[in-house]
Design an enzyme around this catalytic site. Structure first.
Site, short mmCIF file in Angstrom:
data_model
loop_
_atom_site.label_atom_id
_atom_site.label_comp_id
_atom_site.label_asym_id
_atom_site.label_seq_id
_atom_site.Cartn_x
_atom_site.Cartn_y
_atom_site.Cartn_z
N HIS A 1 4.28 7.49 11.22
CA HIS A 1 3.47 6.55 10.42
C HIS A 1 2.23 6.02 11.13
CE1 HIS A 1 6.45 6.55 7.31
NE2 HIS A 1 7.37 5.95 8.03
N ASP B 1 12.15 13.34 7.09
CA ASP B 1 12.47 11.91 7.08
C ASP B 1 12.43 11.45 5.62
OD1 ASP B 1 11.84 9.52 9.42
OD2 ASP B 1 11.49 8.91 7.35
N HIS C 1 11.04 8.91 4.53
CA HIS C 1 9.72 8.32 4.27
C HIS C 1 8.63 9.39 4.36
CE1 HIS C 1 12.24 4.95 5.78
NE2 HIS C 1 11.67 4.32 4.77
N ASP D 1 16.94 9.24 8.54
CA ASP D 1 17.17 8.23 7.51
C ASP D 1 17.33 8.86 6.12
OD1 ASP D 1 14.51 8.95 7.49
OD2 ASP D 1 13.72 6.94 7.86
ZN LIG Z 1 11.77 7.04 7.86
#
Ligand SMILES: [Zn+2]
EC number: 3.5.1.98
Length: 499
Positions: free
Chosen positions: A129, A164, A166, A252
């Site tokens: 990120h 992931d 995200h 995750d």
């Molecule tokens: Zn994540």
């Protein structure tokens, strides 16, 4: 050495720094570096260390980090110390972190000889990120972007894949306008951090069609995931023909994750590793998210075994964190009975849309390769200094490390105070992070997972200036260099931020 299905030997280099788990980012913060140490300890106890080369990673210098990040941003990161953090309160509302002293610095580090490995693994990496001038989602320095920039010195086309839960926004943004890197992200989309990763985000300018986003809904299971991952990646490989692959293995996306909402088992997650490995290209495997830490350790241990083409028993070996894995003490996890909101129709529709975009690609775009710039991390000078962090850690030394009480003895119960920070730092509000929306209600559940972590202060008293100094226990920075058979140099830097 591991034998691939094609019968060729795969060399796996694994990067780990024993200090990584000592970072503590505060009570209730979902990101726990301890998970990296749990992973390491578990895979050691499965005996996987015998089958791969283990290296301690190099710490990144500011100069190395500015290969992508802005000078001002890195200067800012470096300028914050516990004693001056109040002066930065405005900025700190956006980025709660700090670093100080003299040590973003690389410890004396030599790059390993090139053309030495097929697969490189760094479970402490994968912080997807972080932006050029901005921290985001527990990430300060984007190790992935820096690694890919190094790869681009030797490879015309690099493929980045992100599993992931995200969206891999930081990496996508960095390479959004180039055809030299294709980014492919499978992620939960819709009222979920970081909010990007729409199907229609496909890249821009020269990079148009080189960003691929597969938005998903809650509850995707192994079967559905495999049914989209394999055909999409097969098409990407056919059309793009990368010469190196970076796989972010954020855990995750597993069932039962503290911040996640997918329903993958470890076997389902690892199918992605297995599949990408089957292309026999230099492969960099990185960690990422993962907030139910016992499952993170299970997952990355199993994926290390997959990289090594080694099967490991479901019965967990005794290890330093054995009690975390109860009540079953098994490696694999079962999916939950949550509803898979990704209907076959939905998945098929998205898949077809992505295929249409992929068909727009010219086959394997060429670039004019220029003189290779200097590597971010220089090759090993051959110095035999024991402290050289890039030096291979021998198995004997590793056995010693396993036996070293001090290294793994910090597993006191968080609830009892243990070595946790005694100073009461004022909590600084952050801008949105992965944890903001999702973490709070699940916070309690995660408390039990915070066992065994040093506070920054107890840590720093033992390891003065070894790592980046932290404000509110918040930064870790490391850099990994490794090489593949095709002359790959990989730099992996990690900056974690924890609350
Ligand atoms: Zn994540």
């Amino acid at each position: 050495m591991a034998l691939t299905s094609q019968g060729t030997k795969k060399k796996v280099c694994y990067y780990y720094d024993g200090d990584v788990g000592n970072y503590y980012y505060g009570q209730g913060h979902p990101m726990k570096p301890h998970r990296i140490r749990m992973t390491h300890n578990l895979l050691l106890n499965y005996g996987l260390y015998r089958k791969m080369e283990i290296y301690r990673p190099h710490k990144a210098s500011g100069e190395e980090m500015t290969k992508y990040h802005s000078d001002d941003y890195i200067k800012f990161l470096r300028s914050i110390r516990p004693d001056n953090m109040s002066e930065y309160s405005k900025q700190m509302q956006r980025c709660k972190f700090a670093q100080g002293g003299d040590e973003v610095s690389a410890s004396s580090q030599g790059a390993l000889n090139k053309q030495q490995t097929d697969i490189a693994i760094n479970w402490a990496g994968g912080l997807h990120h972080a932006k050029k001038s901005e921290a985001s989602g527990f990430c300060y320095v984007n190790d992935i972007v820096l690694a890919i920039l190094e790869l681009l010195k030797y490879h015309q086309r690099v493929l980045y894949i992100d599993i992931d839960i995200h969206h891999g926004d930081g990496v996508e943004e960095a390479f959004y306008t180039t055809d030299r890197v294709m980014t492919v992200s499978f992620h939960k989309y819709g009222e979920y951090f970081p909010g990007t990763g729409d199907l229609r985000d496909i890249g821009a300018g020269k990079g148009k069609y080189y960003a691929v986003n597969y938005p998903l809904r809650d509850g995707i299971d192994d079967e559905s995931y495999e049914a989209i991952f394999k055909p999409i990646m097969a098409k990407v490989m056919e059309m793009y023909q990368p010469s190196a692959v970076v796989l972010q293995c954020g855990a995750d996306s597993l069932s039962g994750d503290r911040l996640g909402c997918f329903n993958l088992t470890i076997k389902g997650h690892a199918k992605c590793v297995e599949y990408m490995k089957s292309f026999n290209l230099p492969l960099l495997m990185l960690g990422g998210g993962g907030y139910t830490i016992r499952n993170v350790a299970r997952c990355w241990t199993y994926e290390t075994a997959v990289a090594l083409d080694t099967s490991i028993p479901n019965e967990l070996p005794y290890n330093d964190y054995f009690e975390y894995f109860g009540p079953d003490f098994k490696l694999h996890i079962s999916p939950s009975n949550m509803t898979n909101q990704n209907t076959n129709d939905y998945l098929e529709k998205i898949k077809q849309r992505l295929f249409e975009n992929l068909r727009m690609l010219p086959h394997a775009p060429g670039v004019q390769m220029q003189a290779i710039p200097e590597d971010a991390v220089q090759e090993d000078s051959g110095d035999e200094d024991e402290d050289d962090p890039n030096k291979r850690i021998s198995i004997r030394a590793h056995d010693k490390r396993i036996a070293c009480e001090e290294e793994f003895s910090d597993s006191e119960d968080e609830g009892e105070g243990g070595r946790r920070n005694a100073a009461s730092f004022k909590k600084v509000k952050r801008a949105k992070t992965e944890g903001d929306k999702e973490g709070e209600e699940k916070e309690k559940k995660g408390e039990e997972e915070a066992k065994g972590i040093y506070s920054f202060f107890s840590f720093s008293s033992h390891h003065t200036c070894h790592f980046v100094t932290l404000i509110s226990f918040n930064i870790l920075n490391q850099i990994t260099v490794c090489n593949t058979e095709l002359g790959l140099v990989v730099v992996v830097m990690v900056f974690f931020s924890y609350l």
